[in-house]
Write an enzyme that holds these catalytic residues in place. Structure first.
Site, PDB file in Angstrom:
ATOM      1  CB  ILE A  27      -0.839   0.014   1.196  1.00 41.33           C
ATOM      2  CG1 ILE A  27      -1.808  -1.129   1.307  1.00 41.33           C
ATOM      3  CG2 ILE A  27      -1.765   1.449   1.203  1.00 41.33           C
ATOM      4  CD1 ILE A  27      -2.742  -1.480   0.040  1.00 41.33           C
TER       5      ILE A  27
ATOM      6  CB  SER B 106      12.615   0.967  13.190  1.00 40.73           C
ATOM      7  OG  SER B 106      11.468   0.560  13.951  1.00 40.73           O
TER       8      SER B 106
ATOM      9  CB  ALA C 234       1.452   2.636   5.064  1.00 38.03           C
TER      10      ALA C 234
ATOM     11  CE  LYS D 209      -7.355  -9.409   8.944  1.00 37.57           C
ATOM     12  NZ  LYS D 209      -8.006  -8.881   7.393  1.00 37.57           N
TER      13      LYS D 209
ATOM     14  CB  SER E 139      -1.224  -6.573  -0.175  1.00 42.31           C
ATOM     15  OG  SER E 139      -2.150  -7.237   0.493  1.00 42.31           O
TER      16      SER E 139
ATOM     17  CB  VAL F 126      -6.177 -14.828  -0.127  1.00 39.74           C
ATOM     18  CG1 VAL F 126      -7.139 -14.258  -0.954  1.00 39.74           C
ATOM     19  CG2 VAL F 126      -6.526 -16.328  -0.032  1.00 39.74           C
TER      20      VAL F 126
ATOM     21  CB  THR G 202      -8.713 -20.759   7.225  1.00 38.22           C
ATOM     22  OG1 THR G 202      -9.515 -19.968   6.953  1.00 38.22           O
ATOM     23  CG2 THR G 202      -7.504 -20.362   7.244  1.00 38.22           C
TER      24      THR G 202
END
Length: 657
Positions: free
Chosen positions: A303, A352, A374, A420, A461, A465, A482
């Site tokens: 992204i 970082s 991001a 999420k 990305s 999947v 899954t």
């Protein structure tokens, strides 16, 4: 020997113009000397007169061939010549004769009788055109013979793009197939022909036509079709087990601005979930990006890199690519400088977000006014095993970045969040929810405009999947899923980046922007579609294996929390919605942050306990937490079947009771 022949052909093709020019001279001389033979017999003209006319004839020849050369007639590939090129040749020939006629009157050279000169001139031009026509017919016949050996294909679309596709197939090499039929939903075109290829039905007739005409390849040649209709066409084509390709856009250009080579392309991840093109308010985006210093953390990621590509379109004063992984960041910098020039204002910085001193150094040196954040640990199963690392990077890395940005006068801060974070069942989602809370607290406590943008899974990305499925299919399977009922929201990398930039332009401090992800997609359906795309049949010659839900994974993702649903607001963009700021007890929040920081010194259940205390909607999977050491040791993230999970949860509830 074969290589020698190829080299010889290439050598001749280099001098194609000169060879055609010499052919024209030869043909014109034949005409003239035939006239030498014919004129004395018919008109009593002497041989000496014919010889005296040679300078006049040379002037005629110079005028004709000179005008043809100047009009670039010799640049044409006559094997593909159409009527326009022959008409152009006639017009230039007529103009050349007028010039010749005037010059030969003015110059002191013997004059050929007008009728005779016109005959010689006309016959020469006619013979030149005839030679070109015969050559074209010969090449077409040769092509038709080679065409029969090509793979039989069907073209979808009888418009301009369809005609272009047919032309490519007929005039290019073996990789372009032999078109035996065209389909189009315009019923008025049925029974007509496009460059000799018949329109035999509509798109819904494809399966029947594939069987009837033994078609092995389908080419989608409708450049304007998008959204659900394109998905329907792709699904129908994949059901035939034919190879499916799309025509490349004739108007498309590559990253360097050069036209894309004419041809067909394979389907890509964006085609599988095609949606209508996003309409951006470019003026609004340009207003806050143009001539500004923009920092993108995680700029080398999927992204982040697309954000950088999109940002460069708005001509920032400087683009700062900040990432801890130098390889991807370097590749992105190289790509952008190849496109925008070696002097493009792009700087790659390695560091970082967990290093506050490094962040301060970057802000003090470059003074960015816009930050897109991001950088994050995002892999759900890995963060279940290493919750302390997720906290250090996602939560306190974000806090470091927000603090440094606020201290150095950043105007706008855009945090990339995830679905999420809503009612999280995993550590990663919970840390992202804490990032959203940090955004809201900094928005209230500083002059910096801070927003979060929440969206779902991104096709293509790293770790997504589809690349995983493709790798499994290429290895021969099995394709692992899954759970058969698992669904996810998806968007392409480009869609996500565009909407993030647009949300940044809508920035209202403390807000959480939610992107319209369309309809959720069943992962089983996506896998079956991809398997068929590669020419296999699920469950027949490509096994699909159910492995069980991974640690922290849930069947359905949500984009909104219960408390947000009733207060959801619209924005000026129809693809972006706004969730209202949540009430946060700042004193308690920062006390718990310190507690979380202390707990993250050790990778154990205390980290999860504090996370649950800070985010009441977080429901960790205690079975996973108990077994995470086994997962770490074996690398098996699907330890139990559905029945085993249910049994273990019942046992856990019984013990707690």
């Amino acid at each position: 020997m074969e290589n020698c022949v190829v080299k010889e052909k290439k050598g001749l093709s280099r001098y194609r113009k000169q060879l055609v020019f010499l052919m024209d001279l030869f043909l014109a001389n034949i005409v003239y000397f035939v006239m030498i033979y014919w004129v004395p017999i018919r008109n009593g003209t002497t041989i000496q007169q014919v010889i005296d006319w040679m300078p006049n004839f040379r002037l005629m020849l110079l005028s004709l061939c000179g005008f043809l050369w100047a009009s670039k007639s010799y640049d044409s590939l006559w094997r593909y010549a159409e009527t326009d090129e022959y008409i152009s040749m006639i017009l230039m020939g007529a103009l050349a004769y007028v010039v010749y006629f005037i010059l030969q009157k003015l110059l002191p050279i013997p004059k050929i009788p007008s009728v005779l000169s016109l005959c010689i001139y006309s016959m020469s031009l006619l013979l030149m055109m005839t030679a070109r026509f015969i050559y074209r017919k010969y090449r077409m016949k040769a092509n038709s013979r080679s065409q029969e050996r090509k793979v039989r294909c069907a073209i979808i679309g009888a418009g301009n793009a369809g005609a272009w596709a047919v032309n490519l197939c007929k005039n290019k090499n073996q990789s372009f197939g032999n078109p035996v039929c065209i389909v189009d939903d315009d019923l008025t075109k049925k029974g007509l022909r496009v460059q000799g290829v018949p329109v035999r039905g509509t798109i819904s007739d494809i399966p029947e036509l594939v069987r009837k005409y033994h078609i092995l390849e389908i080419v989608i040649a409708i450049t304007t079709v998008k959204g659900d209709r394109l998905s329907e066409i792709i699904n129908l084509c994949n059901s035939t087990h034919c190879r499916v390709r799309m025509i490349s856009d004739p108007q498309a250009v590559d990253e360097n601005g050069n036209p894309v080579a004419a041809g067909f392309r394979e389907l890509n991840t964006a085609d599988f979930l095609s949606r209508d093109e996003i309409q951006l308010n470019n003026a609004q985006i340009s207003e806050y990006l143009h001539d500004k210093v923009v920092l993108v953390t995680g700029g080398g990621g999927s992204i982040g890199s697309e954000l950088c590509r999109q940002i460069m379109r708005y001509q920032p004063q400087r683009l700062l690519i900040f990432d801890i992984y130098e390889n991807c960041a370097y590749e992105l910098e190289t790509e952008l400088k190849n496109k925008y020039g070696a002097d493009a204002p792009i700087i790659t910085l390695i560091g970082s977000i967990r290093d506050k001193a490094r962040l301060d150094e970057v802000f003090e040196t470059y003074h960015p006014s816009v930050v897109f954040h991001a950088a994050a640990h995002k892999h759900v199963p890995l963060m279940e095993i290493s919750p302390a690392e997720a906290v250090k990077n996602n939560v306190f890395g974000t806090k470091n970045l927000l603090t440094s940005a606020a201290e150095h006068g950043v105007e706008r801060f855009v945090q990339l969040s995830t679905d999420k974070a809503v009612n999280p069942t995993n550590v990663m989602g919970c840390t992202k929810r804490l990032c959203e809370m940090l955004i809201q607290t900094f928005s209230r406590g500083t002059t910096m405009t801070c927003v979060a943008v929440r969206f779902g899974n991104v096709l293509g990305s790293h770790g997504s999947v589809i690349p995983l499925f493709e790798e499994q299919i290429k290895r021969g399977g099995p394709v692992t899923i899954t759970h058969p009922d698992i669904v996810r929201y998806f968007m392409t990398i480009t869609e996500a980046a565009q909407l993030v930039l647009q949300a940044g332009g809508l920035a209202k401090g403390g807000s959480i922007y939610v992107l319209d992800m369309g309809e959720p997609v069943k992962i089983m359906d996506l896998a079956n579609r991809l398997i068929r795309f590669y020419g296999y049949e699920p469950g027949v010659n490509m096994q699909v294996k159910i492995t069980g839900l991974r640690p922290g994974e849930k069947l359905y993702e949500e984009l909104l929390m219960d408390a947000e649903r009733d207060k959801m607001g619209k924005t000026a963009h129809n693809k972006i919605f706004i969730a209202p700021p949540m009430q946060i007890d700042l004193e308690k929040f920062y006390t718990n942050l310190q507690k979380l920081k202390d707990s993250a010194k050790h990778n154990d259940d205390e980290v999860v306990d504090v996370l649950q205390e800070m985010v009441p909607t977080y429901h960790p999977n205690r079975r996973v937490r108990a077994d995470h050491t086994v997962v770490a040791a074996t690398g098996n993230t699907a330890l139990f079947s559905k029945e085993e999970v249910t049994r273990k949860l019942q046992e856990s509830e019984h013990k707690e009771g």
